[in-house]
Write a protein that holds these residues in place. Structure first.
Motif, mmCIF file in Angstrom:
data_model
loop_
_atom_site.group_PDB
_atom_site.id
_atom_site.type_symbol
_atom_site.label_atom_id
_atom_site.label_comp_id
_atom_site.label_asym_id
_atom_site.label_seq_id
_atom_site.Cartn_x
_atom_site.Cartn_y
_atom_site.Cartn_z
ATOM 1 N N THR A 1 0.997 -1.279 -0.134
ATOM 2 C CA THR A 1 0.107 0.052 0.092
ATOM 3 C C THR A 1 0.876 1.244 -0.064
ATOM 4 O O THR A 1 0.655 2.203 -0.602
ATOM 5 N N LEU A 2 1.924 1.482 0.867
ATOM 6 C CA LEU A 2 2.929 2.315 0.698
ATOM 7 C C LEU A 2 3.518 2.747 -0.507
ATOM 8 O O LEU A 2 3.502 3.872 -0.746
ATOM 9 N N GLU A 3 3.998 1.453 -1.256
ATOM 10 C CA GLU A 3 4.542 1.766 -2.444
ATOM 11 C C GLU A 3 3.600 2.430 -3.634
ATOM 12 O O GLU A 3 3.656 3.089 -4.288
ATOM 13 N N GLN A 4 2.361 1.692 -3.521
ATOM 14 C CA GLN A 4 0.984 2.053 -4.224
ATOM 15 C C GLN A 4 1.072 3.783 -3.914
ATOM 16 O O GLN A 4 0.583 4.485 -4.932
ATOM 17 N N LEU A 5 0.791 4.078 -2.736
ATOM 18 C CA LEU A 5 0.501 5.429 -2.498
ATOM 19 C C LEU A 5 1.567 6.448 -2.935
ATOM 20 O O LEU A 5 1.175 7.566 -3.605
ATOM 21 N N ALA A 6 2.875 5.950 -2.974
ATOM 22 C CA ALA A 6 3.880 6.893 -3.307
ATOM 23 C C ALA A 6 3.701 7.052 -4.838
ATOM 24 O O ALA A 6 3.826 8.136 -5.488
ATOM 25 N N LYS A 7 3.522 6.223 -5.449
ATOM 26 C CA LYS A 7 3.358 6.180 -7.008
ATOM 27 C C LYS A 7 2.024 7.022 -7.513
ATOM 28 O O LYS A 7 2.368 7.834 -8.287
ATOM 29 N N GLN A 8 1.122 6.874 -6.588
ATOM 30 C CA GLN A 8 -0.144 7.570 -6.897
ATOM 31 C C GLN A 8 0.015 9.197 -6.568
ATOM 32 O O GLN A 8 -0.126 9.991 -7.421
ATOM 33 N N HIS A 9 1.020 9.507 -5.608
ATOM 34 C CA HIS A 9 1.355 10.851 -5.328
ATOM 35 C C HIS A 9 2.024 11.331 -6.416
ATOM 36 O O HIS A 9 1.809 12.485 -6.830
ATOM 37 N N ASN A 10 3.083 10.744 -7.004
ATOM 38 C CA ASN A 10 3.803 11.122 -8.177
ATOM 39 C C ASN A 10 3.155 11.420 -9.432
ATOM 40 O O ASN A 10 3.289 12.368 -10.019
ATOM 41 N N HIS A 11 1.937 10.570 -9.550
ATOM 42 C CA HIS A 11 1.174 10.583 -10.584
ATOM 43 C C HIS A 11 0.471 11.868 -10.636
ATOM 44 O O HIS A 11 0.094 12.752 -11.497
ATOM 45 N N LEU A 12 -0.055 12.141 -9.326
ATOM 46 C CA LEU A 12 -0.941 13.313 -9.040
ATOM 47 C C LEU A 12 -0.101 14.715 -9.330
ATOM 48 O O LEU A 12 -0.421 15.765 -9.775
ATOM 49 N N GLU A 13 1.169 14.420 -8.848
ATOM 50 C CA GLU A 13 2.156 15.683 -9.174
ATOM 51 C C GLU A 13 2.385 16.004 -10.665
ATOM 52 O O GLU A 13 2.446 16.950 -11.182
ATOM 53 N N ARG A 14 2.526 14.828 -11.422
ATOM 54 C CA ARG A 14 2.516 14.945 -12.663
ATOM 55 C C ARG A 14 1.146 15.626 -13.375
ATOM 56 O O ARG A 14 1.290 16.414 -14.325
ATOM 57 N N ALA A 15 0.325 15.346 -12.921
ATOM 58 C CA ALA A 15 -1.032 15.852 -13.691
ATOM 59 C C ALA A 15 -1.315 17.369 -13.205
ATOM 60 O O ALA A 15 -1.813 18.001 -14.093
ATOM 61 N N PHE A 16 -0.693 17.467 -11.820
ATOM 62 C CA PHE A 16 -0.803 19.148 -11.552
ATOM 63 C C PHE A 16 -0.103 19.642 -12.484
ATOM 64 O O PHE A 16 -0.157 20.924 -12.675
#
Length: 759
Positions: free
Chosen positions: A239-254
């Motif tokens: 879950t931690l690894e998945q959250l980190a990747k989702q966080h980076n995807h959100l940054e790219r989207a932003f």
């Protein structure tokens, strides 16, 4: 005086009693009250002192317990603390020895358990509520208690074997003894040893009883609970690894949805964006700019032939010639030189092996600790020592060569400031840790024929680790520095704080500059790709003229509109008047522009009034050299770094090039390098202990006594650097190790008699 009989020591109990402790040659042994609790042995002058004044404490986890004779024993933790103790009887001494050995075993076990606590932390599912948390805590507490009891049983078993063998020997001697005068003495010895065996047996029986009662009170639910904990931990990690990747995807989207100024879309950031899936960025608070630069009024661009020499004047020179004229005015006419063949340096090293090792598995036990004292495998290193990394500061030595030719001290300050920034350019991709130099290790960098300079580094202290560096150039400048690294791991990132001073002296003008280094931060220790940032402020000071350059390294922030890794600076004279503005990035290039006029502008954020500088067109003062081809497989070494560990003839036997573990790592033999690294570290510890023993022997014993202060100073590391000596600089006020000469003469003669054997 009647003595209270101490109780039989049992595992986990607090043990107290009177012992005699050696103080000094005048007072001899003095009676003290000792308390053994939680792996710590403390003593007091009286029992009444227990509530307010402890005279000393020693940690048994790292202590050595040795028996000297029937009543005396010694407790030492490796040199810093040593207690010489004496009991009234052999039986009383053995009670203390038994209690101390039990307490030491428990302390060692608890320390190992603490080191592994990152793997044993209970993971509580969100739906379990308080009941699940209590059950998990109960299971973990029970397991720790059981492990502790097993350790107690093992310790008691060793003691029973030891005392049983001694009792058997005494009985055998008694059987073969004739009736006579020795009979009473032998019977007394047998009685004492039988008493010791009974004490140890009672401790064993108590430990067995505790273990048995705990084991019978629980069932197979332990195994189910442990299995559930393991599965839950795996789910949490995923879950931690998945959250980190989702966080980076959100940054790219932003970033894709936000319109940024052109300055933000720099090549540096563009390259960084390619690895967004592996990166986790550290957001810092955006600090508002302290000043604003605007183009100067056109009147300042008119050339004036009557004022071509005043570089620090307000007018009289256009933006295309003001810096070149200063250098040209001091250039010497070229003289015919004899062409000497220049040595061809290597351009490649063996590729880095693809050995995977989880950094978090080691770093999780180092949170809040000083990393220089933690042994790390070579898997996290690069095949260079810290002395060689320090010598890399000279990669852009040409900046100091140009500075030496400047007629204006203010312009010279610009080149010195650019040199301080350039030293960080090699760190942008270098996430590997350099080898910690051994005490007395040296590194020479002789580039006299190719570049006109040569330098020498020496490790002058081990705790704290400190390295001294001296470089001298034929172009008329001398660079010296002493750096002590302080590093702390904070869980998500690693901070490296260089302490110490750097100085540069120019022969012709006698200008004396000094500055310090900024903080280096390594991010994404837990999840993602490692990346490095530099942040902080530097004041470069010319102590002769009072000129100053204030450099600011902005910490990286994703939400900042500035270019990443930005550096800004203002050069002022002794009166605080601005003459030059510097701007750029520490990983690419720096520019400087001359200030023609300054004024106070409108208030920025936080109500701070920003200064507006009218400047001429910016000129590039430094640009980073491109990395060699294939650098990503060679630890991202620069062209200079590739040559630093290249074998050289005639170097000192303490040179970093001769360090075997570093050489094995460069050759790709990492398992052998790890074994060799452990051997060298143990040899260094042995040498230090021997040096401390010699210092104690050499300590002056007066007719009165040896007080605690003299003993403490005798135990301090009395190592004296071979090529440097610690002096106070009267100009800057810094205290640092300064080169005292003799190295290059010794190299020319091939005489290294004074060098220590460290490899």
């Amino acid at each position: 005086m009647s003595e209270t009989k101490p109780p039989t020591p049992t595992p986990g109990d607090t043990y107290k009693g009177w012992l005699f402790k050696w103080t000094n040659y005048i007072k001899g042994y003095q009676r003290r009250w000792f308390v053994l609790s939680n792996g710590l042995l403390s003593y007091y002058r009286t029992q009444a002192e227990m509530g307010h004044t402890c005279r000393g404490t020693i940690n048994l986890a790292t202590a050595n317990i040795a028996v000297e004779d029937s009543c005396n024993f010694v407790i030492s933790n490796g040199g810093a603390q040593t207690y010489h103790l004496k009991a009234n009887t052999e039986v009383e001494r053995q009670r203390w020895i038994t209690a101390l050995e039990l307490a030491k075993a428990r302390a060692v076990h608890m320390q190992a358990e603490s080191d592994d606590s990152g793997d044993d932390c209970p993971a509580v599912p969100p739906a379990s509520g308080q009941g699940g948390s209590c059950r998990n805590s109960e299971v973990q507490s029970t397991l720790r208690t059981l492990n502790s009891k097993v350790e107690d049983l093992a310790t008691c078993n060793d003691l029973i074997v030891k005392h049983g063998s001694a009792l058997q020997r005494s009985l055998s001697e008694l059987e073969g003894l004739r009736v006579g005068g020795d009979m009473g003495e032998k019977i007394r010895q047998v009685t004492e040893r039988a008493t010791l065996f009974r004490i140890t047996s009672n401790a064993m029986i108590n430990a067995c009883g505790d273990f048995l009662s705990l084991a019978q009170s629980h069932s197979k639910r332990w195994q189910k609970a442990l299995q559930g904990e393991r599965e839950q931990r795996v789910r949490l990690e995923e879950t931690l690894e998945q959250l980190a990747k989702q966080h980076n995807h959100l940054e790219r989207a932003f970033r894709g949805a936000t319109v940024l100024p052109p300055s933000f879309s720099s090549p540096t950031l563009g390259n960084k964006g390619e690895d967004d899936d592996d990166n986790e960025f550290f957001d810092a608070m955006e600090d508002p700019a302290e000043f604003i630069t605007v183009p100067a009024d056109p009147k300042y661009h008119r050339r004036s032939g009557s004022n071509v020499s005043g570089l620090s004047s307000e007018t009289g020179m256009d933006d295309q010639s003001f810096d070149e004229l200063s250098l040209a005015s001091n250039s010497e006419s070229p003289q015919p030189l004899e062409i000497e063949p220049v040595r061809q340096r290597r351009t490649r090293i063996p590729d880095k092996p693809n050995y995977y090792l989880n950094l978090w598995s080691i770093m999780k036990n180092c949170i809040g600790k000083e990393l220089s004292k933690i042994p790390m495998p070579v898997n996290f290193n690069e095949p260079l020592s810290m002395l060689q990394r320090l010598s890399e500061d000279l990669e852009y030595y040409e900046l100091l060569d140009k500075a030496a030719k400047c007629q204006s001290s203010l312009e010279q300050m610009c080149y010195v400031a650019a040199f301080t920034v350039s030293s960080y350019s090699t760190t942008v991709h270098r996430t590997g840790k350099p080898f910690n130099p051994l005490l007395g290790e040296t590194f020479e960098l002789d580039r006299l024929k190719e570049c006109g300079y040569r330098s020498l580094c020496e490790q002058v202290s081990h705790h704290p680790p400190a390295a001294a560096h001296h470089a001298v150039s034929e172009k008329g400048w001398t660079l010296r520095q002493e750096i002590t690294l302080s590093s702390k791991f904070r869980g998500k990132y690693l901070s490296i704080m260089p302490l110490g001073a750097i100085q540069c002296v120019f022969d012709k003008s006698n200008n004396h500059y000094s500055w310090k280094k900024v903080t280096t931060t390594v991010h994404n220790i837990i999840v993602g790709k490692l990346w490095i940032d530099q942040s902080g402020e530097i004041d470069v000071v010319n102590h002769r003229t009072g000129d100053r350059c204030h450099l600011k390294f902005a910490p990286y922030s994703y939400f900042s509109r500035d270019v990443p890794r930005k550096v800004t600076g203002v050069v002022t004279d002794k009166d605080g008047k601005a003459h030059y503005v510097l701007s750029g990035t520490w990983d690419d290039k720096m520019e400087f522009s001359r200030v023609m006029q300054s004024s106070k502008g409108e208030n920025g954020t936080e109500g701070k009034q920003r200064t507006v500088y009218q400047t001429l067109k910016a000129k590039e003062i430094w640009k980073k050299n491109p990395l060699p081809e294939g650098a990503e497989s060679m630890y991202f070494f620069s062209s200079l770094a590739l040559t630093l560990n290249e074998p050289e003839e005639g170097v000192a036997p303490t040179d970093s090039r001769l360090r075997p573990d570093q050489r094995l790592m460069e050759d790709g033999r990492w398992d052998e390098a790890n074994a060799e690294k452990q051997r060298l570290e143990e040899k260094q510890r042995t040498t230090r202990r021997e040096r401390e023993r010699e210092a104690v022997k050499a300590a002056t014993v007066t007719e009165d006594s040896i007080n605690e202060l003299s003993l403490k100073s005798a135990h301090q590391d009395n190592y004296q650097a071979l090529w440097f000596e610690k002096l106070d600089d009267p100009i800057s006020g810094d205290t640092l190790h300064i080169y005292k000469g003799g190295y290059w003469e010794a190299k020319e003669q091939g005489c290294w008699d004074g060098c220590p054997d460290i490899f």
